[in-house]
Each structure stands twice: as structure tokens, then as C-alpha cells.
Motif scaffolding. Sequence first.
Motif, PDB file in Angstrom:
ATOM      1  N   GLU A  67       5.860   3.381   0.691  1.00  0.00           N
ATOM      2  CA  GLU A  67       5.221   2.093   0.414  1.00  0.00           C
ATOM      3  C   GLU A  67       5.511   1.152   1.573  1.00  0.00           C
ATOM      4  OE1 GLU A  67       5.598  -1.648  -2.678  1.00  0.00           O
ATOM      5  OE2 GLU A  67       6.212   0.327  -3.353  1.00  0.00           O
ATOM      6  N   SER A  68       4.450   0.551   2.108  1.00  0.00           N
ATOM      7  CA  SER A  68       4.592  -0.401   3.199  1.00  0.00           C
ATOM      8  C   SER A  68       3.429  -1.370   3.164  1.00  0.00           C
ATOM      9  CB  SER A  68       4.621   0.315   4.552  1.00  0.00           C
ATOM     10  OG  SER A  68       4.681  -0.629   5.600  1.00  0.00           O
ATOM     11  N   ALA A  69       3.730  -2.649   3.214  1.00  0.00           N
ATOM     12  CA  ALA A  69       2.679  -3.668   3.161  1.00  0.00           C
ATOM     13  C   ALA A  69       1.978  -3.827   4.499  1.00  0.00           C
ATOM     14  CB  ALA A  69       3.267  -5.005   2.720  1.00  0.00           C
ATOM     15  N   ASP A  70       2.695  -3.598   5.612  1.00  0.00           N
ATOM     16  CA  ASP A  70       2.080  -3.947   6.890  1.00  0.00           C
ATOM     17  C   ASP A  70       2.382  -3.024   8.065  1.00  0.00           C
ATOM     18  OD1 ASP A  70       4.736  -4.578   7.132  1.00  0.00           O
ATOM     19  OD2 ASP A  70       4.428  -6.600   7.849  1.00  0.00           O
ATOM     20  N   GLN A  88      -0.703   0.447   8.483  1.00  0.00           N
ATOM     21  CA  GLN A  88      -2.078   0.103   8.147  1.00  0.00           C
ATOM     22  C   GLN A  88      -3.107   1.062   8.715  1.00  0.00           C
ATOM     23  OE1 GLN A  88      -2.671  -3.958   9.227  1.00  0.00           O
ATOM     24  NE2 GLN A  88      -1.401  -4.731   7.580  1.00  0.00           N
ATOM     25  N   LYS A  89      -2.800   1.804   9.751  1.00  0.00           N
ATOM     26  CA  LYS A  89      -3.782   2.725  10.328  1.00  0.00           C
ATOM     27  C   LYS A  89      -3.865   4.039   9.560  1.00  0.00           C
ATOM     28  CE  LYS A  89      -3.821   0.632  14.766  1.00  0.00           C
ATOM     29  NZ  LYS A  89      -4.419   0.732  16.036  1.00  0.00           N
ATOM     30  N   THR A 113      -4.362   6.277   5.963  1.00  0.00           N
ATOM     31  CA  THR A 113      -5.212   6.169   4.786  1.00  0.00           C
ATOM     32  C   THR A 113      -4.341   6.052   3.536  1.00  0.00           C
ATOM     33  OG1 THR A 113      -6.868   7.534   5.871  1.00  0.00           O
ATOM     34  CG2 THR A 113      -7.045   7.293   3.481  1.00  0.00           C
ATOM     35  N   PRO A 114      -4.516   4.989   2.750  1.00  0.00           N
ATOM     36  CA  PRO A 114      -3.721   4.833   1.533  1.00  0.00           C
ATOM     37  C   PRO A 114      -4.077   5.897   0.495  1.00  0.00           C
ATOM     38  CG  PRO A 114      -4.992   2.832   2.018  1.00  0.00           C
ATOM     39  CD  PRO A 114      -5.403   3.866   2.994  1.00  0.00           C
ATOM     40  N   GLN A 168       5.010   1.360  15.398  1.00  0.00           N
ATOM     41  CA  GLN A 168       4.644   2.545  14.607  1.00  0.00           C
ATOM     42  C   GLN A 168       5.205   3.818  15.235  1.00  0.00           C
ATOM     43  OE1 GLN A 168       0.572   2.889  13.442  1.00  0.00           O
ATOM     44  NE2 GLN A 168       0.626   0.987  12.287  1.00  0.00           N
ATOM     45  N   GLU A 217       2.045  -3.396  18.134  1.00  0.00           N
ATOM     46  CA  GLU A 217       2.107  -2.692  16.853  1.00  0.00           C
ATOM     47  C   GLU A 217       2.220  -1.179  17.050  1.00  0.00           C
ATOM     48  OE1 GLU A 217       2.477  -2.447  12.842  1.00  0.00           O
ATOM     49  OE2 GLU A 217       2.402  -4.274  14.030  1.00  0.00           O
ATOM     50  N   MET A 222       0.834  -1.166   0.000  1.00  0.00           N
ATOM     51  CA  MET A 222       0.000   0.000   0.000  1.00  0.00           C
ATOM     52  C   MET A 222       0.889   1.243   0.000  1.00  0.00           C
ATOM     53  SD  MET A 222      -2.792  -1.339   2.764  1.00  0.00           S
ATOM     54  CE  MET A 222      -4.065  -0.172   2.450  1.00  0.00           C
TER      55      MET A 222
END
Length: 113
Positions: free
Chosen positions: A11-14, A17-18, A20-21, A101, A97, A1
Motif C-alpha cells: 500500500e502506497s499513496a504516492d 503511481q506508475k 497498476t493498482p 522509485q 521521482e 492505493m
Amino acid sequence: MIFMLYGFVIESADLLQKLTPISPRKVDAKIQRVSYPKSFSQPSDWFMNWTLPGGEEWLSCAKTEGGYLLRFNELADFTIDRNGREIVCMPRSGIPEYTIQHLLLDQVDPSRH
């Protein structure tokens, strides 16, 4: 994403996640998570150590063959390539997590604020 973070396209897959893409575009940096411990040559050039008021180590920084290693004692290691375009996160087992972050967004690269 893909995310916009402090004016940079990340770009980061995981790890983010919090957030907004955003729509796809040219990426400034990639961030990935790998299991601890990732195999990398142990640095011999530790150039900075920060300690907490009680004397326990908080952050140690070293030069590596490909860039830099930031070691947050008992939490996670982050490697950053010398161009600042790739960050690899290696969290210790059981670290929440939100802690990872926080380290990433507020400690590893606070200059992007």
C-alpha cells in the motif's frame, strides 16, 4: 492505493503511481513518503557503509530504536520497521521521482524480486 509487487501486496499513496493498482486485499507492507528531515532519533549503531569507486559514500545502514535506517548519500533516507511491514521514505529536495522509485524498488528491498 494497493499494488502487487514481486508477490507482495503493498500500500502506497504516492510512491508507486506508475504501477497498476489492484483490488483491495490484505496488505503485506505500507510505504509512505514524508518530508525530509523526518524527526527520528539519530542512530548510534552504523553497521555498514558502502562507497563508490571514487570514495564518496553511497549507502550507510544503521540500527534504530524501531528497525533500520538506510541513508543514500544526498538522495534519500528510508526507515524500515523491524518487521519489514512499514517503509518510510524521506527524499531530499529536488530528487527526481524516478530516482526515488529506483532506490525503493531496486535498493531498499531487492529481496522482493
